[in-house]
Design a protein around this motif. Structure first.
Motif, PDB file in Angstrom:
ATOM      1  N   LEU A 156       0.812  -1.222   0.000  1.00 56.61           N
ATOM      2  CA  LEU A 156       0.000   0.000   0.000  1.00 56.61           C
ATOM      3  C   LEU A 156       0.841   1.265   0.000  1.00 56.61           C
ATOM      4  N   ALA A 157       2.110   1.126   0.406  1.00 60.36           N
ATOM      5  CA  ALA A 157       2.944   2.310   0.578  1.00 60.36           C
ATOM      6  C   ALA A 157       3.183   3.009  -0.756  1.00 60.36           C
ATOM      7  N   VAL A 158       3.257   4.320  -0.673  1.00 61.25           N
ATOM      8  CA  VAL A 158       3.483   5.127  -1.869  1.00 61.25           C
ATOM      9  C   VAL A 158       4.838   5.806  -1.748  1.00 61.25           C
ATOM     10  N   SER A 159       5.610   5.722  -2.798  1.00 68.57           N
ATOM     11  CA  SER A 159       6.954   6.277  -2.735  1.00 68.57           C
ATOM     12  C   SER A 159       6.937   7.771  -3.027  1.00 68.57           C
ATOM     13  N   VAL A 185      12.707  19.004  -4.976  1.00 72.40           N
ATOM     14  CA  VAL A 185      12.955  19.310  -3.564  1.00 72.40           C
ATOM     15  C   VAL A 185      11.749  20.013  -2.935  1.00 72.40           C
ATOM     16  N   GLU A 186      11.192  20.982  -3.684  1.00 70.47           N
ATOM     17  CA  GLU A 186      10.061  21.731  -3.138  1.00 70.47           C
ATOM     18  C   GLU A 186       8.873  20.817  -2.868  1.00 70.47           C
ATOM     19  N   GLU A 187       8.627  19.929  -3.858  1.00 72.12           N
ATOM     20  CA  GLU A 187       7.503  19.009  -3.726  1.00 72.12           C
ATOM     21  C   GLU A 187       7.712  18.076  -2.540  1.00 72.12           C
ATOM     22  N   LYS A 188       8.942  17.612  -2.443  1.00 75.14           N
ATOM     23  CA  LYS A 188       9.284  16.681  -1.371  1.00 75.14           C
ATOM     24  C   LYS A 188       9.083  17.348  -0.016  1.00 75.14           C
ATOM     25  N   LYS A 189       9.502  18.586   0.064  1.00 73.03           N
ATOM     26  CA  LYS A 189       9.344  19.322   1.323  1.00 73.03           C
ATOM     27  C   LYS A 189       7.883  19.392   1.719  1.00 73.03           C
ATOM     28  N   GLY A 190       7.048  19.637   0.725  1.00 70.38           N
ATOM     29  CA  GLY A 190       5.618  19.713   1.002  1.00 70.38           C
ATOM     30  C   GLY A 190       5.096  18.391   1.527  1.00 70.38           C
ATOM     31  N   LEU A 191       5.539  17.293   0.902  1.00 71.99           N
ATOM     32  CA  LEU A 191       5.078  15.970   1.313  1.00 71.99           C
ATOM     33  C   LEU A 191       5.562  15.631   2.713  1.00 71.99           C
ATOM     34  N   LEU A 192       6.825  15.972   2.970  1.00 72.33           N
ATOM     35  CA  LEU A 192       7.373  15.683   4.297  1.00 72.33           C
ATOM     36  C   LEU A 192       6.635  16.495   5.358  1.00 72.33           C
ATOM     37  N   ALA A 193       6.309  17.733   5.019  1.00 74.16           N
ATOM     38  CA  ALA A 193       5.584  18.570   5.979  1.00 74.16           C
ATOM     39  C   ALA A 193       4.244  17.925   6.327  1.00 74.16           C
ATOM     40  N   LYS A 194       3.647  17.239   5.352  1.00 76.37           N
ATOM     41  CA  LYS A 194       2.379  16.562   5.630  1.00 76.37           C
ATOM     42  C   LYS A 194       2.575  15.453   6.669  1.00 76.37           C
ATOM     43  N   CYS A 195       3.666  14.697   6.514  1.00 76.01           N
ATOM     44  CA  CYS A 195       3.944  13.641   7.483  1.00 76.01           C
ATOM     45  C   CYS A 195       4.150  14.240   8.872  1.00 76.01           C
ATOM     46  N   ALA A 196       4.933  15.310   8.920  1.00 72.44           N
ATOM     47  CA  ALA A 196       5.207  15.949  10.212  1.00 72.44           C
ATOM     48  C   ALA A 196       3.912  16.460  10.813  1.00 72.44           C
ATOM     49  N   ALA A 197       3.046  17.017   9.975  1.00 70.85           N
ATOM     50  CA  ALA A 197       1.787  17.562  10.484  1.00 70.85           C
ATOM     51  C   ALA A 197       0.912  16.464  11.064  1.00 70.85           C
ATOM     52  N   THR A 198       0.922  15.287  10.433  1.00 73.88           N
ATOM     53  CA  THR A 198       0.129  14.177  10.971  1.00 73.88           C
ATOM     54  C   THR A 198       0.611  13.810  12.363  1.00 73.88           C
ATOM     55  N   VAL A 223       5.365   6.406   2.124  1.00 73.90           N
ATOM     56  CA  VAL A 223       4.369   6.800   3.119  1.00 73.90           C
ATOM     57  C   VAL A 223       3.091   5.978   2.943  1.00 73.90           C
ATOM     58  N   VAL A 224       2.348   5.849   4.032  1.00 73.63           N
ATOM     59  CA  VAL A 224       1.060   5.155   3.972  1.00 73.63           C
ATOM     60  C   VAL A 224      -0.003   6.079   4.561  1.00 73.63           C
ATOM     61  N   PRO A 225      -1.270   5.853   4.194  1.00 75.03           N
ATOM     62  CA  PRO A 225      -2.324   6.665   4.794  1.00 75.03           C
ATOM     63  C   PRO A 225      -2.502   6.335   6.271  1.00 75.03           C
ATOM     64  N   GLY A 226      -2.722   7.366   7.099  1.00 69.49           N
ATOM     65  CA  GLY A 226      -2.938   7.135   8.531  1.00 69.49           C
ATOM     66  C   GLY A 226      -4.419   7.134   8.839  1.00 69.49           C
ATOM     67  N   GLY A 227      -4.743   7.618  10.031  1.00 67.62           N
ATOM     68  CA  GLY A 227      -6.147   7.688  10.409  1.00 67.62           C
ATOM     69  C   GLY A 227      -6.793   6.328  10.538  1.00 67.62           C
ATOM     70  N   GLY A 228      -5.964   5.311  10.775  1.00 66.34           N
ATOM     71  CA  GLY A 228      -6.503   3.976  10.998  1.00 66.34           C
ATOM     72  C   GLY A 228      -7.084   3.345   9.746  1.00 66.34           C
ATOM     73  N   VAL A 261      -3.319  12.838   5.561  1.00 62.26           N
ATOM     74  CA  VAL A 261      -2.973  12.229   6.849  1.00 62.26           C
ATOM     75  C   VAL A 261      -1.994  11.110   6.516  1.00 62.26           C
ATOM     76  N   TRP A 262      -0.745  11.484   6.491  1.00 59.30           N
ATOM     77  CA  TRP A 262       0.269  10.540   6.021  1.00 59.30           C
ATOM     78  C   TRP A 262       1.235  10.163   7.132  1.00 59.30           C
ATOM     79  N   GLU A 263       1.698   8.935   7.044  1.00 56.72           N
ATOM     80  CA  GLU A 263       2.719   8.488   7.988  1.00 56.72           C
ATOM     81  C   GLU A 263       3.768   7.713   7.209  1.00 56.72           C
ATOM     82  N   PRO A 264       5.027   7.780   7.621  1.00 59.74           N
ATOM     83  CA  PRO A 264       6.020   6.948   6.946  1.00 59.74           C
ATOM     84  C   PRO A 264       5.651   5.474   7.129  1.00 59.74           C
ATOM     85  N   ALA A 265       5.839   4.681   6.103  1.00 54.38           N
ATOM     86  CA  ALA A 265       5.463   3.269   6.180  1.00 54.38           C
ATOM     87  C   ALA A 265       6.185   2.562   7.315  1.00 54.38           C
TER      88      ALA A 265
END
Ligand code: ADP
Ligand code: MG
Length: 555
Positions: free
Chosen positions: A142-145, A151-164, A408-413, A496-500
């Motif tokens: 299920l994990a998405v790479s 770099v900018e895009e990656k930063k945005g994605l990482l910020a999503k993980c941190a926010a979760t 990353v994988v979707p969170g929120g159970g 709502v993302w979390e690292p796999a």
């Protein structure tokens, strides 16, 4: 009758207490469930915090599973395993500590009726292991790479993980603000593994929005002597000298014994002392450095001397701060002032002493190697800042993990794994089918608890989730609990993302712990260690129904 005639076999020392068998197993499971119940309510964005105070009067408010488990000071031998997995999850991936404890407790809870019905623990263990392998394979699928993004895009994605990660914490209200800060900090240190290159400094007072990131090093102004205020407080591109020596007059007379025969000789000794220190100071000045930092004291004489020559100095700088300056500014810490060559001096774009709230900070920004970052945290109560620091630590770890593993994988159970295991179990004949089914059910504890903590109807939401996941097309796979509306939503679309690796590690560790506890059928307590452990342990063991005296007693 016949057995009573046999001589008694004395196996263990007198006073040794053993309990064994099914009763022991069930009692261990009960203890672990009790631990799970303690942390249960802290899970998720709507989770509650725990306030823990000890007999010394220190108060900690935390939402972090590992911190709570550590502070609980659990003495039950089986339940201690749960503390250990929480700790290992904390050091390995940094987040998911509540999740791992909850999962382990739930696996055991599901196992309990089987054990009570006389199923052999080894059968359960085998099925649980199979189930965990399958679950982890499914998470990987299920994990998405996030590899190959700009770099900018990656930063945005990482910020999503941190926010979760941050959304479940006290500072969740400002999660975007802090998530960006954390991502910038992690990006700054690049691939360096030393986590201590990111410093977190706490300054009580102000608003948490006043927190800021320094792309370099910052530390609190150290203790200083008269003359300090005459030193310049700002430099552009200064050379920085890092020392591990004392620049104080008194230091020279410490280890010497001198016998004088003539009072007039005394002056020459005093002069010699002054000469030595002046010699040292001269060498520092000659090096061309404009900022002098030392791990040891810089006395009043030196402070004044530097002030007269427009040099800034700070003594008694904490070792980790000095090392971070060295890493960032590119200097080397010197243990002698002889032979200071240009190569050992560091530099940075701006050095400045600045007022932050009630404190003054020495800030080195724009460092050439750029391999450090410092987050200066502001906030009201001490407990608040402490918890904010722990939360940021979680977020930093998560971002680093995401950078390293980049999936990353979707969170929120999102419980698609549960559906998959259920389907798989139907292909198995025999008891194992039931066990894998229970394992699948146990995995649902995460969304159920997320709902409970938010005050939603868990059964209702879970039914919706199951229905969504059962869709043939498979597009419902990333649906999870929607914490805002009380329904379900696509966790991926909602970011709502979390690292796999958080999920994988949690499943792995929780299964291992559950299997470990299931494989124990006897606890032996030897009298010597008992007296050493003290009364508290004994009382706790009994209070939690900790297995003592419940099983068969051997004589
Ligand atoms: P842990 O200590 O295990 O990290 P947390 O209290 O941080 O526990 O809760 C993490 C759980 O909350 C994860 O399962 C995560 O997917 C979930 N979660 C986080 N943010 C959200 C959100 N916005 N909506 C739904 N679930 C969320
Ligand atoms: Mg978390």
């Amino acid at each position: 009758m016949a057995s009573m005639m046999q001589p008694q076999i004395i196996l263990l020392k007198e006073g040794t207490d053993t309990s064994q068998g099914k009763a022991q197993l069930v009692s261990n499971i009960n203890a672990c469930t009790a631990v799970g119940d303690v942390v249960r309510t802290t899970l998720g964005p709507r989770g509650m915090d725990k306030l823990i105070h000890d007999d010394k009067g220190s108060v900690t408010i935390s939402n972090d599973g590992a911190t709570i488990m550590k502070l609980l000071d659990i003495v039950h031998p089986a339940a201690k395993i749960l503390v250990d997995i929480a700790k290992s999850q904390d050091s390995e991936v940094g987040d998911g500590t509540t999740t791992v404890v909850l999962l382990a407790a739930e696996f055991l809870k599901e196992a309990k009726p089987f054990i009570e019905d006389g199923v052999h623990a080894q059968n359960l263990i085998r099925s649980y292991r199979t189930a965990s392998t399958l679950a982890i394979a499914k998470v990987k699928e299920l994990a998405v790479s996030i590899e190959g993004k700009s770099v900018e895009e990656k930063k945005g994605l990482l910020a999503k993980c941190a926010a979760t990660t941050l959304s479940s914490k006290l500072i969740g209200g400002e999660k975007e603000f802090f998530a960006t800060m954390v991502v910038d900090a992690v990006m700054a240190i690049g691939n360096d593994d030393r986590l201590n290159l990111i410093g977190i400094k706490k300054v009580p007072g102000g608003n948490m929005r006043d927190s800021f990131l320094v792309d370099g090093v910052a530390f609190k102004k150290t203790f200083s002597y008269a003359g300090f205020e005459q030193q310049p407080k700002k430099f552009l591109n200064p050379k920085i000298l890092l020392l591990n020596i004392e620049l104080e007059l008194k230091s020279e007379k410490e280890n010497a014994e001198i016998r004088l025969s003539d009072p007039s000789q005394y002056q020459s000794i005093v002069d010699a002392e002054w000469n030595i220190i002046y010699d040292k100071l001269d060498k520092c000045v000659e090096s061309g450095a404009k900022v002098v930092l030392s791990r040891l004291a810089i006395g009043d004489l030196a402070t004044q001397y530097f002030a007269d020559r427009d040099i800034f100095c700070a003594g008694r700088v904490a070792e980790e701060d000095l090392n971070r300056v060295a890493a960032a500014a590119g200097g080397t810490v010197q243990t002698s002032v002889n032979n200071i060559i240009d190569e050992v001096l560091g530099t940075c774009e701006i050095f400045e002493e600045k007022q932050v709230g009630g404190e003054r900070f020495n800030i080195f920004s724009g460092c050439p190697s750029g391999r450090t970052a410092t987050i200066v945290l502001r906030g009201g109560a001490d407990q608040f800042i402490e918890e904010a620091e722990r939360s940021l630590h979680d977020a930093i770890m998560i971002v680093r993990r995401a950078v390293k593993n980049s999936t990353v994988v979707p969170g929120g159970g999102a419980i698609d794994i549960s559906k998959y295991l259920r389907q798989h179990s139907r292909t198995i004949a025999g008891k194992s089918q039931l066990f894998i089914n229970s394992y699948a059910k146990a995995l649902e504890v995460i969304p159920r608890q997320l709902c409970d903590n938010a005050g939603f109807d868990a059964t209702d939401v879970l039914n919706k989730l199951r229905q969504k996941h059962a869709m043939q097309s498979g597009e419902g796979a990333s649906y999870g609990v929607d914490i805002n509306t009380g329904g379900i939503a696509d966790s991926f679309a909602n970011f709502v993302w979390e690292p796999a690796v958080v999920k994988i590690n949690a499943i792995n560790a929780a299964t291992e712990a559950a299997c470990l506890i299931l494989s124990v059928d006897e606890t032996v307590k030897n009298p010597k260690s008992e007296s050493a452990q003290g009364d508290a342990a004994g009382a706790m063991g009994r209070g939690r129904g900790g297995g003592r005296g419940r099983g068969m007693r051997r004589r």
